[in-house]
Design a protein around this motif. Structure first.
Motif, PDB file in Angstrom:
ATOM      1  N   ALA A  28       0.503 -26.400 -55.743  1.00 31.52           N
ATOM      2  CA  ALA A  28       1.828 -26.956 -55.443  1.00 31.52           C
ATOM      3  C   ALA A  28       2.796 -25.856 -55.011  1.00 31.52           C
ATOM      4  N   TYR A  29       2.694 -24.685 -55.649  1.00 27.44           N
ATOM      5  CA  TYR A  29       3.549 -23.552 -55.270  1.00 27.44           C
ATOM      6  C   TYR A  29       3.234 -23.087 -53.848  1.00 27.44           C
ATOM      7  N   ARG A  30       1.944 -23.004 -53.522  1.00 27.64           N
ATOM      8  CA  ARG A  30       1.569 -22.606 -52.161  1.00 27.64           C
ATOM      9  C   ARG A  30       2.084 -23.608 -51.136  1.00 27.64           C
ATOM     10  N   MET A  40       8.895 -29.839 -53.443  1.00 26.49           N
ATOM     11  CA  MET A  40       7.618 -29.255 -53.861  1.00 26.49           C
ATOM     12  C   MET A  40       7.831 -28.082 -54.815  1.00 26.49           C
ATOM     13  N   ARG A  41       8.913 -27.333 -54.641  1.00 25.51           N
ATOM     14  CA  ARG A  41       9.206 -26.240 -55.587  1.00 25.51           C
ATOM     15  C   ARG A  41       9.460 -26.799 -56.980  1.00 25.51           C
ATOM     16  N   LEU A  86       9.170 -33.047 -63.185  1.00 24.05           N
ATOM     17  CA  LEU A  86       8.277 -33.758 -62.265  1.00 24.05           C
ATOM     18  C   LEU A  86       8.911 -35.071 -61.802  1.00 24.05           C
ATOM     19  N   VAL A  87       9.469 -35.814 -62.740  1.00 22.78           N
ATOM     20  CA  VAL A  87      10.124 -37.076 -62.382  1.00 22.78           C
ATOM     21  C   VAL A  87      11.299 -36.808 -61.447  1.00 22.78           C
ATOM     22  N   TYR A  88      12.083 -35.788 -61.771  1.00 24.59           N
ATOM     23  CA  TYR A  88      13.229 -35.447 -60.920  1.00 24.59           C
ATOM     24  C   TYR A  88      12.761 -35.065 -59.515  1.00 24.59           C
ATOM     25  N   SER A  89      11.659 -34.314 -59.444  1.00 24.95           N
ATOM     26  CA  SER A  89      11.182 -33.892 -58.125  1.00 24.95           C
ATOM     27  C   SER A  89      10.710 -35.083 -57.296  1.00 24.95           C
TER      28      SER A  89
END
Length: 101
Positions: A28-30, A40-41, A86-89
């Motif tokens: 996910a970071y990549r 994604m960050r 995660l939910v916020y993203s």
């Protein structure tokens, strides 16, 4: 079941979760670096916190001598923060590229 066997299984499953969580966080970071997406960050950071929660919970119990329940409380608190991120993203403020899709 024997307590020793249960302990070994708990350690083994924790190791598998740490490895898989680390791989998901890295991928996910990549992806976030590749496309510059703030969503994604945040997603990568959320998975990182979920994975870190497991590591911290067991670590403070085994290495720092915290009580078992203290370790569980720390683990679940950090994991809850990770799931919140995660939910916020996924549902939070989308970047303009995602909003157009």
């Amino acid at each position: 079941m024997d307590t020793t066997l249960l302990t070994m299984l708990a350690v083994l499953t924790s190791a598998v979760v740490l490895v898989l969580g680390g791989v998901i966080t890295h991928l996910a970071y990549r992806a976030a670096r590749r496309n510059g997406s703030p969503v994604m960050r945040r997603f990568a950071a959320g998975f990182g916190l979920v994975t870190l929660g497991l590591l911290l919970g067991g670590g403070v119990h085994q290495l720092l001598g915290w009580s078992f329940l203290g370790g569980v409380l720390l683990q679940r608190s950090v994991t809850a923060l990770g799931f919140g991120l995660l939910v916020y993203s996924l549902y939070g403020h989308a970047d303009t590229e995602t909003a157009r899709a």
